[in-house]
Design an enzyme around this catalytic site. Structure first.
Site, PDB file in Angstrom:
ATOM      1  N   HIS A  73       7.819  -4.911  -2.293  1.00  0.00           N
ATOM      2  CA  HIS A  73       6.852  -6.005  -2.378  1.00  0.00           C
ATOM      3  C   HIS A  73       7.518  -7.339  -2.025  1.00  0.00           C
ATOM      4  O   HIS A  73       7.783  -8.158  -2.908  1.00  0.00           O
ATOM      5  CB  HIS A  73       6.270  -6.032  -3.798  1.00  0.00           C
ATOM      6  CG  HIS A  73       5.166  -7.013  -4.017  1.00  0.00           C
ATOM      7  ND1 HIS A  73       4.477  -7.624  -2.994  1.00  0.00           N
ATOM      8  CD2 HIS A  73       4.631  -7.511  -5.171  1.00  0.00           C
ATOM      9  CE1 HIS A  73       3.568  -8.447  -3.505  1.00  0.00           C
ATOM     10  NE2 HIS A  73       3.644  -8.392  -4.818  1.00  0.00           N
ATOM     11  N   CYS A  81       1.098 -13.577  -3.788  1.00  0.00           N
ATOM     12  CA  CYS A  81       1.194 -12.243  -3.189  1.00  0.00           C
ATOM     13  C   CYS A  81       0.117 -11.951  -2.148  1.00  0.00           C
ATOM     14  O   CYS A  81       0.274 -11.052  -1.332  1.00  0.00           O
ATOM     15  CB  CYS A  81       1.145 -11.175  -4.277  1.00  0.00           C
ATOM     16  SG  CYS A  81       2.392 -11.414  -5.551  1.00  0.00           S
ATOM     17  N   CYS A  92      -3.888  -8.564  -5.347  1.00  0.00           N
ATOM     18  CA  CYS A  92      -3.987  -9.615  -6.364  1.00  0.00           C
ATOM     19  C   CYS A  92      -2.950 -10.691  -6.085  1.00  0.00           C
ATOM     20  O   CYS A  92      -1.992 -10.475  -5.346  1.00  0.00           O
ATOM     21  CB  CYS A  92      -3.788  -9.029  -7.757  1.00  0.00           C
ATOM     22  SG  CYS A  92      -2.213  -8.196  -8.018  1.00  0.00           S
TER      23      CYS A  92
END
Length: 398
Positions: free
Chosen positions: A354, A92, A384
């Site tokens: 996302h 990510c 994160c």
């Protein structure tokens, strides 16, 4: 940090964030990335595609995307064949790490103009048949979901990231209600920002051909924010631990498609071409810890970035902390002592979406918009990543 050569952001752009199997699902990750790069470059008067020397672009689920997605994005955006291209996979954090790598490349004198960002089409992620190469000799064969395998599952423990979000909620004492109420607030902030046109400058609309003779469709907004239903959100069953779980689908980030890009230049090139800077990169930090504790790794990376930048935490006007789950934002705010009034002011990934390889670049693009809207000066983005890591970046709006 002051002793290092300056790196400037001269533009940023992102696609709208599409819902899973939604409006952008007909586009591949390289097509989305090319659109973001082209849009970012189009904003810079005096800079030509041929001026770009290197591209760093994040992409996580690269199976079936083709060789070097960053290269495909660059050529699709009309960059020269001589442009050096590198795909970054830090889960990510890929998009933000790509930007850090771009800044480092300029600071070390290896380039003067770099495009960096990330792209992901989760809608187009394939399923795998891992045993097919050696032959399915007898019995049933199972498909492996590429999203789950390469995007959302801890490689060591072989457990879903959502279970580790549950672990975070237990470790730091966050209830289901607290996570739900945070999710509602982030949706409301995203809706308010969308309604006020605060995303318009950062989003590059995408025109899609009409289906079966119908008119072309232009996607101008993120798809997810409109989906808020507070009553359903509070009532839905836990996603990972039946009965007693606190993490649900709507208080987590959804699956999405999208891309974001920034254009970075050296101070010498800024002056040579008389470019107008948007922001200056002040510093960055990466951190890692136990893989199952990935949720709180930003609380390690953000202080490192602030120290590298020579900036105190209280001096930061706005933070972006990527909302892989609502509890990620809640836990990192608690650990760092950051008031929610400074965090994700235009909403976060729970509401916006996302697309994992793109999100690091998306939150920086949004952070620049937040600083402009709030008349702030200093901003910090932290995100994160699976495997226990995080990346963070500090910028000064100019």
């Amino acid at each position: 940090m002051s002793s290092l050569p300056a790196v400037y952001i001269v533009s940023s752009a992102r696609t709208p964030v599409g819902s899973f199997l939604g409006s952008l699902s007909s586009l591949t990750a390289p097509q989305l990335g090319a659109h973001a790069i082209k849009a970012a470059l189009a904003k810079v008067d005096g800079l030509k595609p041929s001026d770009v020397q290197e591209v760093f672009f994040g992409n996580v689920i690269s199976a079936n995307v083709g060789q070097n997605p960053a290269r495909q994005c660059a050529l699709g955006a009309g960059l020269e064949e001589s442009t050096i291209c590198t795909t970054v996979n830090k889960v990510c954090a890929s998009g933000l790490k790509a930007i850090i790598l771009g800044a480092q490349t300029i600071m070390t004198g290896n380039a003067d103009v770099v495009v960096a960002g990330g792209t992901e089409s989760m809608s187009n992620a394939p399923h795998y048949l891992p045993n097919l190469r050696t032959g399915a000799k007898y019995g049933h064969q199972s498909l492996v979901d590429g999203i789950m395998k390469d995007g959302l599952t801890d490689a060591g423990k072989q457990e879903l990231m959502g279970l580790q979000a549950e672990e975070c909620a237990q470790d730091h004492g966050f209830s289901r209600e607290q996570q739900d109420e945070y999710a509602i607030r982030t949706y409301e902030k995203a809706q308010a920002a969308q309604k006020a046109g605060l995303f318009d400058e950062e989003i590059a609309p995408i025109q899609l051909p009409g289906f079966r003779g119908k008119p072309d469709v232009t996607v101008t907004q993120d798809e997810e924010p409109k989906n808020l239903n507070p009553e359903k959100l509070r009532a839905i069953k836990p996603a990972f631990i039946p009965g007693s779980g606190t993490v649900t689908a709507p208080n987590s980030s959804p699956l999405n498609d999208g891309a974001a890009a920034v254009v970075l230049v050296s101070e010498a090139k800024l002056k040579e071409l008389n470019l107008k800077p948007v922001a200056k990169i002040l510093g960055w930090g990466d951190a890692a810890q136990q893989p199952s504790k990935f949720t709180t790794a930003p609380a390690l990376a953000i202080p490192k970035a602030l120290k590298h930048a020579g900036v105190g935490q209280d001096a930061i006007d706005a933070f972006e902390i990527n909302e892989a789950f609502s509890v990620v934002a809640l836990a990192n705010m608690k650990l760092l002592g950051i008031p929610e009034e400074k965090v994700n002011l235009h909403g976060g990934a729970v509401a916006i979406g996302h697309p994992i390889g793109a999100s690091g670049a998306r939150i920086l693009t949004t952070l620049l918009g937040v600083l402009k809207a709030k008349k702030g000066k200093l901003g910090c983005a932290g995100i994160c990543n699976g495997g226990g890591g995080a990346s963070a970046l500090v910028v000064e709006l100019l």
